[in-house]
Motif scaffolding. Structure first.
Motif, short mmCIF file in Angstrom:
data_model
loop_
_atom_site.label_atom_id
_atom_site.label_comp_id
_atom_site.label_asym_id
_atom_site.label_seq_id
_atom_site.Cartn_x
_atom_site.Cartn_y
_atom_site.Cartn_z
N PRO A 42 0.79 -1.24 0.00
CA PRO A 42 0.00 0.00 0.00
C PRO A 42 0.82 1.28 0.00
O PRO A 42 0.26 2.36 0.22
CB PRO A 42 -0.79 -0.13 1.30
CG PRO A 42 0.18 -0.83 2.22
CD PRO A 42 0.90 -1.82 1.35
N PHE A 43 2.11 1.17 -0.22
CA PHE A 43 2.96 2.36 -0.14
C PHE A 43 2.86 3.22 -1.39
O PHE A 43 2.93 4.44 -1.32
CB PHE A 43 4.41 1.93 0.09
CG PHE A 43 4.58 0.93 1.19
CD1 PHE A 43 4.36 1.29 2.50
CD2 PHE A 43 4.92 -0.37 0.91
CE1 PHE A 43 4.49 0.37 3.52
CE2 PHE A 43 5.06 -1.31 1.92
CZ PHE A 43 4.84 -0.94 3.23
N LEU A 44 2.70 2.57 -2.55
CA LEU A 44 2.67 3.30 -3.81
C LEU A 44 2.00 2.43 -4.86
O LEU A 44 2.39 1.28 -5.06
CB LEU A 44 4.09 3.67 -4.25
CG LEU A 44 4.23 4.32 -5.62
CD1 LEU A 44 3.62 5.72 -5.60
CD2 LEU A 44 5.70 4.40 -6.03
N ASP A 45 1.00 2.98 -5.54
CA ASP A 45 0.34 2.26 -6.63
C ASP A 45 1.08 2.59 -7.91
O ASP A 45 0.69 3.47 -8.69
CB ASP A 45 -1.13 2.68 -6.71
CG ASP A 45 -1.93 1.78 -7.65
OD1 ASP A 45 -1.30 1.04 -8.44
OD2 ASP A 45 -3.16 1.83 -7.61
N LEU A 46 2.18 1.87 -8.15
CA LEU A 46 3.03 2.16 -9.30
C LEU A 46 2.31 1.94 -10.63
O LEU A 46 2.46 2.77 -11.54
CB LEU A 46 4.31 1.33 -9.23
CG LEU A 46 5.35 1.60 -10.32
CD1 LEU A 46 5.77 3.07 -10.32
CD2 LEU A 46 6.58 0.71 -10.12
N PRO A 47 1.55 0.85 -10.82
CA PRO A 47 0.83 0.70 -12.09
C PRO A 47 -0.08 1.89 -12.41
O PRO A 47 -0.13 2.35 -13.55
CB PRO A 47 0.03 -0.59 -11.89
CG PRO A 47 0.85 -1.37 -10.92
CD PRO A 47 1.40 -0.35 -9.97
N GLU A 75 7.81 3.04 7.32
CA GLU A 75 6.91 2.18 8.10
C GLU A 75 7.67 1.54 9.25
O GLU A 75 8.84 1.17 9.10
CB GLU A 75 6.35 1.06 7.21
CG GLU A 75 5.18 1.47 6.36
CD GLU A 75 3.88 1.49 7.13
OE1 GLU A 75 3.63 0.56 7.92
OE2 GLU A 75 3.10 2.44 6.94
N GLU A 76 6.98 1.36 10.36
CA GLU A 76 7.56 0.58 11.45
C GLU A 76 7.62 -0.89 11.03
O GLU A 76 6.69 -1.42 10.43
CB GLU A 76 6.72 0.70 12.72
CG GLU A 76 7.26 -0.14 13.87
CD GLU A 76 6.35 -0.14 15.08
OE1 GLU A 76 6.69 -0.81 16.07
OE2 GLU A 76 5.30 0.52 15.02
N MET A 77 8.74 -1.52 11.31
CA MET A 77 8.85 -2.94 11.04
C MET A 77 8.34 -3.71 12.25
O MET A 77 8.69 -3.40 13.39
CB MET A 77 10.30 -3.33 10.72
CG MET A 77 10.81 -2.73 9.43
SD MET A 77 12.38 -3.43 8.90
CE MET A 77 11.85 -5.02 8.28
N VAL A 78 7.50 -4.69 11.97
CA VAL A 78 6.92 -5.51 13.05
C VAL A 78 7.26 -6.97 12.78
O VAL A 78 7.71 -7.34 11.68
CB VAL A 78 5.39 -5.34 13.12
CG1 VAL A 78 5.04 -3.89 13.44
CG2 VAL A 78 4.73 -5.77 11.81
N LEU A 79 7.04 -7.78 13.77
CA LEU A 79 7.30 -9.20 13.64
C LEU A 79 6.03 -9.90 13.15
O LEU A 79 5.00 -9.88 13.82
CB LEU A 79 7.73 -9.79 14.99
CG LEU A 79 8.30 -11.21 14.92
CD1 LEU A 79 9.68 -11.20 14.27
CD2 LEU A 79 8.38 -11.82 16.32
N ALA A 80 6.13 -10.47 11.94
CA ALA A 80 5.02 -11.26 11.42
C ALA A 80 5.25 -12.72 11.83
O ALA A 80 6.36 -13.24 11.73
CB ALA A 80 4.97 -11.15 9.90
N CYS A 81 4.21 -13.36 12.30
CA CYS A 81 4.32 -14.75 12.75
C CYS A 81 2.98 -15.45 12.51
O CYS A 81 2.01 -14.83 12.08
CB CYS A 81 4.70 -14.80 14.24
SG CYS A 81 3.59 -13.85 15.32
N ALA A 112 2.43 -2.17 7.47
CA ALA A 112 1.34 -2.14 6.49
C ALA A 112 1.22 -3.47 5.74
O ALA A 112 0.13 -3.91 5.41
CB ALA A 112 1.55 -1.00 5.50
N ILE A 113 2.38 -4.11 5.47
CA ILE A 113 2.36 -5.42 4.81
C ILE A 113 1.72 -6.45 5.73
O ILE A 113 0.87 -7.24 5.31
CB ILE A 113 3.78 -5.84 4.42
CG1 ILE A 113 4.35 -4.90 3.35
CG2 ILE A 113 3.81 -7.29 3.96
CD1 ILE A 113 3.68 -5.02 2.01
N ALA A 114 2.13 -6.46 6.99
CA ALA A 114 1.59 -7.43 7.93
C ALA A 114 0.09 -7.20 8.15
O ALA A 114 -0.69 -8.15 8.19
CB ALA A 114 2.34 -7.35 9.26
N ARG A 115 -0.33 -5.95 8.29
CA ARG A 115 -1.74 -5.65 8.50
C ARG A 115 -2.57 -6.09 7.31
O ARG A 115 -3.72 -6.50 7.46
CB ARG A 115 -1.93 -4.15 8.73
CG ARG A 115 -1.30 -3.62 10.01
CD ARG A 115 -2.04 -4.09 11.23
NE ARG A 115 -1.39 -3.62 12.47
CZ ARG A 115 -1.70 -4.09 13.66
NH1 ARG A 115 -2.62 -5.04 13.79
NH2 ARG A 115 -1.07 -3.64 14.75
#
Length: 313
Positions: free
Chosen positions: A103-108, A164-170, A244-247
């Motif tokens: 969700p950071f940038l809609d490059l297309p 973005e803050e980096m979080v732990l995905a598990c 944002a990726i994890a969410r």
């Protein structure tokens, strides 16, 4: 031999008269005569047979006339091509990108807007890791590249797009899921899923653990975000990813926050050049202007990647 001399030569050849030719090229007759004499001296050949009534070409002059016309036509075409490139009537734009920019940038969507504004520009898009894209930028194979900034890019100019803050995905049932105070040493005891070496996020995470003097165990190395998250969701390992990726994959993926200062993940657009100077490619300049007009590239951030884990331990 100068282009000006060829222009003078063609004028005399076509007018058959020095006075008329001088008026055509807007110089005095004496200067025109001197230009023709200098050209003849440089070529070592007489180009005109002069008389009181007319001027006609010699055999050498006839040969030169055809070539001179071709040269001036080519120069005119070259000038026109440069004008077209500068005015975005033609040209190329080569862009490199990491996977999964949203969700950071809609490059297309951004590329589609650029194409609508400049349909004559040929757009090329490639994907790859940060190291590969940096090499392509330095070799001139890319005009612009989007990737996570995991280290000093050196001679490459960068502009911040997102932070973005980096979080732990598990896994959603993992013991760490939902915690807000995961201690650094706890991460040394769990397997990690991470990108292959050379990818920007992997490089940043490696540096973070190295500076904190913490060894981690990497069980899986992948080159695609979807695979990384699938492995994490299955409980096969954990991964540090932008929040944002994890969410975006919650609740299939559990989320935990690290204790201490947040670790910032920075997405940049990079290109060769000097800070503050415009890009050499007009198409790239126009794309960067469009990127700025879209509201991207100004995300506030206070990155502290080097000290985050070390300061929390």
């Amino acid at each position: 031999m100068e282009l000006r001399q060829l222009q003078h030569f063609i004028a005399v050849a076509e007018e058959g008269h020095f006075t008329r030719a001088a008026g055509r090229v807007n110089i005095v007759q004496s200067a025109l005569s001197a230009s023709i004499r200098a050209l003849e001296g440089e070529l070592g050949a007489q180009l005109f047979v002069r008389s009181t009534r007319q001027v006609r070409l010699t055999a050498a002059g006839s040969v030169l006339l055809d070539k001179a016309r071709l040269i001036l036509e080519a120069v005119g075409a070259a000038r026109a091509a440069v004008v077209e490139v500068q005015s975005l009537q033609r040209g190329k734009l080569s862009v490199g990108t990491m996977q999964s920019l949203p969700p950071f940038l809609d490059l297309p969507a951004l590329l589609a807007r650029f194409h609508a504004q400049h349909p004559a520009i040929e757009i090329r898009l490639t994907q790859g890791g940060a190291d590969h894209m940096l090499d392509c930028l330095r070799e001139g194979r890319l005009d612009l590249a989007f990737f996570p900034l995991g280290a000093d890019a050196g001679d490459v100019v960068t502009r911040l797009i997102a932070c973005e803050e980096m979080v732990l995905a598990c896994g959603p049932d993992h013991p760490l899921a939902g915690r807000a105070d995961v201690q650094p040493l706890e991460l040394a005891r769990v397997p990690f899923v991470d990108f292959e070496r050379g990818w920007g996020t992997r490089r940043q995470v490696d540096q973070i653990f190295a500076k904190a003097n913490i060894q981690r165990r990497i069980a899986f190395e992948v080159n695609e975000l979807g695979t990384l998250l699938d492995l994490v969701a299955q409980g096969l390992g954990v991964a540090l990813v932008p929040e944002a990726i994890a969410r975006g994959h919650h609740p299939a993926v559990g989320i935990a926050h690290l204790a201490g200062p947040e670790i910032c993940w920075e997405l940049v657009v990079a290109h060769m050049g000097t800070p503050g100077q415009a890009h050499a490619n007009p198409a790239a300049r126009a794309f960067l202007d469009l990127l700025g007009a879209s509201g991207d590239g100004s995300a506030p951030c206070e990155p502290r990647p080097a000290q985050a884990l070390a300061g929390a331990s």
